[in-house]
Design an enzyme around this catalytic site. Structure first.
Site, PDB file in Angstrom:
ATOM      1  N   HIS A 296     -74.496 -12.372  26.089  1.00  0.00           N
ATOM      2  CA  HIS A 296     -74.598 -11.371  27.351  1.00  0.00           C
ATOM      3  C   HIS A 296     -74.549 -12.211  28.608  1.00  0.00           C
ATOM      4  O   HIS A 296     -73.937 -11.674  29.670  1.00  0.00           O
ATOM      5  CB  HIS A 296     -75.811 -10.777  27.168  1.00  0.00           C
TER       6      HIS A 296
ATOM      7  N   GLN B 234     -65.925 -11.131  23.242  1.00  0.00           N
ATOM      8  CA  GLN B 234     -64.817 -10.875  22.324  1.00  0.00           C
ATOM      9  C   GLN B 234     -65.362 -10.860  20.874  1.00  0.00           C
ATOM     10  O   GLN B 234     -64.750 -10.447  19.930  1.00  0.00           O
ATOM     11  CB  GLN B 234     -64.065 -12.282  22.114  1.00  0.00           C
TER      12      GLN B 234
ATOM     13  N   ASP C  86     -67.129  -8.521  19.796  1.00  0.00           N
ATOM     14  CA  ASP C  86     -66.743  -7.164  19.351  1.00  0.00           C
ATOM     15  C   ASP C  86     -65.331  -6.877  19.673  1.00  0.00           C
ATOM     16  O   ASP C  86     -65.335  -6.098  20.730  1.00  0.00           O
ATOM     17  CB  ASP C  86     -67.878  -6.253  20.219  1.00  0.00           C
TER      18      ASP C  86
ATOM     19  N   GLN D 220     -64.118  -3.205  19.293  1.00  0.00           N
ATOM     20  CA  GLN D 220     -64.957  -2.436  20.725  1.00  0.00           C
ATOM     21  C   GLN D 220     -64.099  -2.638  22.056  1.00  0.00           C
ATOM     22  O   GLN D 220     -63.745  -1.851  22.699  1.00  0.00           O
ATOM     23  CB  GLN D 220     -66.349  -2.779  20.853  1.00  0.00           C
TER      24      GLN D 220
ATOM     25  N   ARG E 203     -78.562  -9.360  16.421  1.00  0.00           N
ATOM     26  CA  ARG E 203     -78.916  -8.899  14.966  1.00  0.00           C
ATOM     27  C   ARG E 203     -79.336 -10.275  14.164  1.00  0.00           C
ATOM     28  O   ARG E 203     -79.417 -10.148  13.064  1.00  0.00           O
ATOM     29  CB  ARG E 203     -78.036  -8.126  14.198  1.00  0.00           C
TER      30      ARG E 203
END
Ligand code: PAF
Length: 278
Positions: free
Chosen positions: A35, A146, A148, A151, A185
């Protein structure tokens, strides 16, 4: 840095910077270096960076980890402050989904394969919340990781299809020193699962290494990655797809492609990919 929880306040704060370039990093919190790389990219290209922190219920399936999704708002806030974020937007669920909410953004073919095949409704939830956040923040550029990959494709398509005047930037995946792709996660993994989870990146990066030294045969590249993936508990998919259409690539590779994997290690679902550009 301002922390804002309502759309009205957000609009007020952003009204003062409409002459500036606004960068937007949408997140579900529990921030990590992946992030922060998005924030860094935004700060390099924009004058003002807005980060949203919202665990979006509509992108979780009924048996998925919505209630246990990791959260640590104070830590996230500090990381944002230290990273030079101007505004953290952290709305309550009701602010995003008022009572009687019933209008969704329905993505098309790009959302049906890969993760979409295993997580029905996931990309509908993602597209809906991202569209709503775009309308609230009205950024010039939005930054996505990237990792995701699908997405990114769905969001880019949505921005084009709905004429949203927003540039979508994909930032390369950030990896742990042992090459595991960073993900909120990852914290679910115990020590033994964490070790076995490495087989995902090992497989993908082995295929990428062969690609770099000239291997172009799609089936061989998939086979190279698959050899390493025997340590996961359940491989959901390992697919080489065209980077634009997400349709399966076959034969000799002549167009940019993504080698994508999703697998369960213990009860944790992990995804990763590498982009191969001939
Ligand atoms: O990538 C994520 O964290 C989420 O899917 C996003 C883009 C913040 C939408 O909830």
């Amino acid at each position: 840095m301002q922390t804002i929880t309502t759309v009205a306040e957000l609009r007020g704060a952003l009204a003062n910077v409409r002459d500036k370039r606004v960068g937007f990093v949408p997140t579900m919190g529990y921030l990590h270096d992946g992030h922060l790389a998005l924030v860094e990219a935004s700060r390099a290209q924009c004058d003002v960076t807005v980060v949203s922190i919202f665990v979006n219920p509509t992108q979780f399936g009924p048996t998925e980890d919505l209630s246990t999704y990791p959260r640590d708002f104070l830590r996230d806030e500090k990381l944002c402050r230290d990273a030079g974020v101007a505004i953290v937007f952290a709305p309550e669920e009701r602010e995003i989904y008022p009572a009687q909410f019933e209008t969704f953004v329905e993505p098309g073919e790009l959302a049906k394969s890969l993760c979409g095949a295993f997580r029905p409704g996931h990309f509908r939830g993602v597209a809906t919340v991202v569209c709503k956040l775009f309308n609230m923040v009205r950024p010039d550029i939005a930054f996505f990781g990237q990792k995701d990959f699908q997405q990114c494709a769905v969001v880019r398509r949505m921005a084009l299809d709905l004429n949203l005047p927003i540039e979508i930037v994909t930032v390369p995946t950030v990896r742990e020193p042992d090459r595991l792709a960073m993900s909120s996660r990852n914290r679910y993994l115990n020590k033994e699962e964490r070790r076995r989870a490495l087989s995902i990146s090992r497989g993908l990066l082995a295929a990428e290494a062969e690609f770099r030294v000239g291997e172009r045969n799609c089936e061989k590249l998939i086979a190279i990655a698959r050899q390493h993936l025997d340590e996961v508990d359940r491989l959901q998919y390992l697919e080489l797809v065209d980077a634009d259409t997400l349709e399966p690539a076959s034969g000799p590779l002549s167009h940019p492609a993504a080698l994508c994997a999703a697998a369960y290690v213990g009860s944790t679902r992990l995804i990763d990919n590498v982009i191969l550009k001939p």
